[in-house]
Every structure is written in structure tokens, then in C-alpha cells.
Write a protein that holds these residues in place. Structure first.
Motif, short mmCIF file in Angstrom:
data_model
loop_
_atom_site.label_atom_id
_atom_site.label_comp_id
_atom_site.label_asym_id
_atom_site.label_seq_id
_atom_site.Cartn_x
_atom_site.Cartn_y
_atom_site.Cartn_z
N SER A 47 0.82 -1.21 0.00
CA SER A 47 0.00 0.00 0.00
C SER A 47 0.86 1.26 0.00
O SER A 47 0.53 2.25 -0.68
CB SER A 47 -0.95 0.00 1.19
OG SER A 47 -0.23 -0.07 2.42
N ARG A 48 1.98 1.25 0.75
CA ARG A 48 2.89 2.40 0.74
C ARG A 48 3.53 2.57 -0.64
O ARG A 48 3.67 3.68 -1.14
CB ARG A 48 3.99 2.21 1.79
CG ARG A 48 3.59 2.52 3.21
CD ARG A 48 3.40 4.02 3.43
NE ARG A 48 3.13 4.32 4.82
CZ ARG A 48 4.05 4.73 5.69
NH1 ARG A 48 5.29 4.92 5.29
NH2 ARG A 48 3.71 4.97 6.93
N PHE A 77 -4.49 0.13 6.11
CA PHE A 77 -3.42 0.39 5.15
C PHE A 77 -3.87 1.37 4.06
O PHE A 77 -3.04 2.09 3.50
CB PHE A 77 -2.95 -0.91 4.51
CG PHE A 77 -2.40 -1.91 5.50
CD1 PHE A 77 -1.70 -1.49 6.61
CD2 PHE A 77 -2.59 -3.26 5.32
CE1 PHE A 77 -1.19 -2.39 7.53
CE2 PHE A 77 -2.09 -4.19 6.23
CZ PHE A 77 -1.39 -3.74 7.34
N THR A 82 -5.53 5.42 -2.54
CA THR A 82 -4.31 5.85 -3.23
C THR A 82 -4.55 6.33 -4.65
O THR A 82 -3.69 6.98 -5.24
CB THR A 82 -3.30 4.69 -3.29
OG1 THR A 82 -3.87 3.60 -4.03
CG2 THR A 82 -2.90 4.23 -1.90
N VAL A 258 9.02 1.07 6.74
CA VAL A 258 8.23 0.79 5.55
C VAL A 258 8.33 1.91 4.53
O VAL A 258 8.29 1.66 3.31
CB VAL A 258 6.76 0.52 5.94
CG1 VAL A 258 6.13 1.71 6.63
CG2 VAL A 258 5.94 0.11 4.73
N GLN A 259 8.46 3.15 4.96
CA GLN A 259 8.61 4.25 4.01
C GLN A 259 9.88 4.10 3.19
O GLN A 259 9.88 4.30 1.97
CB GLN A 259 8.63 5.58 4.77
CG GLN A 259 8.80 6.81 3.88
CD GLN A 259 8.74 8.09 4.68
OE1 GLN A 259 7.88 8.26 5.54
NE2 GLN A 259 9.66 9.01 4.41
N ALA A 262 9.45 1.13 0.68
CA ALA A 262 8.66 1.49 -0.49
C ALA A 262 9.51 2.25 -1.51
O ALA A 262 9.43 1.98 -2.72
CB ALA A 262 7.45 2.32 -0.07
#
Length: 364
Positions: A47-48, A77, A82, A258-259, A262
Motif C-alpha cells: 500500500s505504501r 493500510f 491511493t 516501511v517508508q 517502499a
């Protein structure tokens, strides 16, 4: 190499950007209007990644079963927000995969039964999702116009690293691999099969990214899992329960936000040097599990810590060699574990609905 020999992560990342003269988003401009399929795009990393790709103007389609979490876990999420097209489906559904890949320019294959404990309990489900599903993706890429597949693999393929030498071990991409679990075996098979089937002259390129211990908001745990220590320990403490340190928390992890993950995954789609390459996605810094508990204590000063047995298939672990990522991805993680834990706890305080009902109602 000791943790103290590394430059601060933010400084290192800034040096990389200054050296190439381009930010991550500027480099991802190559993906504007590109058609990208992200399998498993409804999960934490997916999702990120999807949000990042949409932000730079890519046309993203997500294929995900959306059933990895109970209750409304996937809603946290937020992949539906998005701007991507969400297809609820299975990577083992050859017809659905063929339709999605027919017009794709790029593919990120992140879909998996992504839980060490669950794969150990249900190896038949793990085989279907992680082996059969990958085979379908690889076969259906053939004959399409897909330029590059990015395969999401895992540091679990390293296991505990070489025996007989003191740890923690730094894991290099070319060293011998010692998978200790069904999940790790499946990831290693997927790597080998991708190398066998892709990369021939005129065919789709591939790149393999080995994630280390991904964490960060909005991560939530799954029932029966022993992974994702930041949300597990945080939520147990928040609920007034002991923080359980499996095996005493001596295991070493490379905690990568997680950033950052991604961004690294998106760059693997566009960086020319990544064609046919395998790269670690980690910080290059070892963190013992018990240090995560230490970092959480100031937020939950009344929390108790208890020692529980180390689960089957849970490696003692190590941390990433990051030289290849800096060279081929022109990337370095920006968020250290202290900042990442702080971000997570603050997010948790602002998002009380993130506490899963099944966990809050469980008296364990």
C-alpha cells in the motif's frame, strides 16, 4: 563492521541524493503514465509502494486477496485511497493474472503468505501462495510487454548465517544461504525460478529485493504470528500486558522502516543497474529485539517484560550489507529505529481504532 562505523542514516541518504543530483521522486518520474501491476498491494509495504507510485503519476493496478488480516485490517493500510485500481483476486488465478499483465509495463510481485509462523503451521497454503503463485506470475509475463519484474524476497533466506563465527552477522547478497523455515524456502525458490525464467535476451528484465525486518505505521499484527515485533510489543504494552521477548530477545534484526522500503522497491523498477541483480533492503545496522522493548519503555513505563521460548523457524538473524543498494539503487535508508519507533507509538496513540478487536479481547 560495528554499528558505530556507519554514518547517520539521514546524512548518508542526503549524500546520495546530492551525489546524483536527483531526489527519489525525480528519479521515479520515469514511471509517469507507466502501467504497473503490484501484487499484494493491499498489504503494509504494497500500500505504501502503491501510494508512492500513484504520486509520481503511474497508473497502478493492485491485485490482492485482501484477506490477510481479520476484521478491517486492510482498511488501515488504505490502498483504496491511493488512486490505484484494486482488483480483489488471487495470484494463482491464471486468467485474472493474464488479463492484468497483458498491458503492463512493470510488475512488482509482493503477494505472499507472508508470515513465518503461519507458513510453518500450514505449508500447503504457503506452497500454493508463495510457490505456485510466483510460477503463475512468471509464466504469464512471458510474451507480454512487461519491461521489468521486481520480485520481493526476504532476508530470511540467510537464516542464521555461517556457523562457528561470532555474531551478529552482516549478510552479503552473494554469501551462502541457509533458510530455516517454510517461508524462507519459498522465497529462495522464487528467487531461483525468477533467475531461470526471466532476463533472457529480448525478454522481461528482473530485479530482486531482499527485505529485512520491515516495520512502521500503520503496521498491525496477525493472530498467531510472532513477527512484526514493533506492533506486537507496543500493543501488548498499551493493553497493559507484558511485552513477550521470545528467546529473551537476543535475536538481531535490521529494522527498516516501511517508508524506506517502499522507496527502494520503486527505485528497483527504474535503476538501470538493477537489471538481473539481487539487493538487500535494510539499514546496515543491527538491532536486538530486546532493544526494541527498551525503546518502548519510556512510552509505557509500567510495562513488564517476560521471556518466552523462541519459536520454530525464528532465526537469530543479522543485518544487511548495504554497499550494493547504495551502488545499484543509489539509495540508503533514512529513518533509524529510534525515530521509527517514536513514529509508530505516536501514530498508535492517535489511531485507537488500530488496536485489533481480536487482540483487545484476548486475555493472553
Amino acid at each position: 563492521m560495528s554499528a558505530g562505523s556507519h554514518a547517520p542514516l539521514n546524512e548518508a541518504a542526503d549524500d546520495i541524493d546530492e551525489g546524483v543530483g536527483e531526489s527519489v521522486e525525480a528519479r521515479l518520474e520515469k514511471l509517469r503514465d507507466a502501467r504497473i501491476v503490484v501484487t499484494g498491494g493491499g498489504g503494509l509495504v504494497g500500500s505504501r509502494l502503491t501510494a508512492l507510485l500513484c504520486k509520481v503519476g503511474a497508473q497502478v493496478t493492485v491485485l490482492d486477496r485482501m484477506d490477510a488480516y481479520p476484521e478491517d485490517g486492510h482498511a488501515i493500510f488504505g490502498v483504496e485511497k491511493t488512486g490505484a485500481t484494486l482488483v480483489v483476486g488471487d495470484v494463482c488465478d491464471r486468467e485474472a493474472v493474464a488479463v492484468l499483465l497483458r498491458d503492463a509495463d512493470y510488475v512488482v510481485h509482493a503477494a505472499a503468505y507472508a508470515d513465518v509462523a503461519a507458513c510453518t503451521r500450514d505449508p500447503d497454503i504457503a506452497f500454493r501462495a508463495n510457490v505456485q503463485g510466483t510460477q503463475v506470475i512468471l509464466e504469464e509475463i512471458a510474451g507480454t510487454g512487461v519491461r521489468r519484474l521486481v520480485l520481493v524476497s526476504s532476508a530470511s533466506v540467510y537464516g542464521d548465517g555461517p556457523t562457528g563465527s561470532p555474531g551478529p552477522h552482516m549478510f552479503h547478497e552473494d554469501q551462502a544461504l541457509f533458510p530455516l523455515s517454510v517461508y524462507a524456502n519459498g522465497k529462495l525458490w522464487a528467487e531461483h525460478q525468477t533467475r531461470l525464467m526471466l532476463g533472457a535476451a529480448g525478454g522481461a528484465e528482473y530485479a530482486i529485493v531482499r527485505y529485512f525486518s520491515v516495520y512502521g505505521d500503520p503496521q498491525i499484527p496477525k493472530p498467531g504470528s510472532h513477527s512484526w515485533m514493533v506492533p506486537w510489543l507496543s500493543l501488548q504494552a498499551k493493553l497493559g500486558r507484558p511485552m513477550r521477548l521470545n528467546g529473551g530477545g537476543v535475536q538481531v534484526r535490521d529494522m527498516v522502516h516501511v517508508q524506506d522500503v517502499a522507496e527502494a522497491t520503486a527505485l528497483a523498477l527504474v535503476e538501470e543497474g538493477m537489471a538481473g541483480q539481487t539487493v538487500n533492503v535494510g539499514t546496515g545496522r543491527p538491532t536486538a529485539v530486546r532493544k526494541v522493548a527498551d525503546l518502548l519503555m519510556p512510552y509505557f513505563p509500567d510495562a513488564e517484560r517476560i521471556v518466552t521460548p523462541r519459536p520454530e523457524g525464528d532465526p537469530l538473524g543479522g543485518y544487511a550489507s548495504t554497499e550494493r543498494a547504495r551502488e545499484l539503487l543509489r539509495w540508503q535508508a533514512r529513518i533509524d529505529v529510534e525515530e521509527g519507533v517514536d513514529r509508530y507509538v505516536r501514530w498508535l496513540e492517535k489511531t485507537p481504532e488500530a488496536v485489533p478487536r481480536w487482540l483487545a479481547e484476548d486475555g493472553a
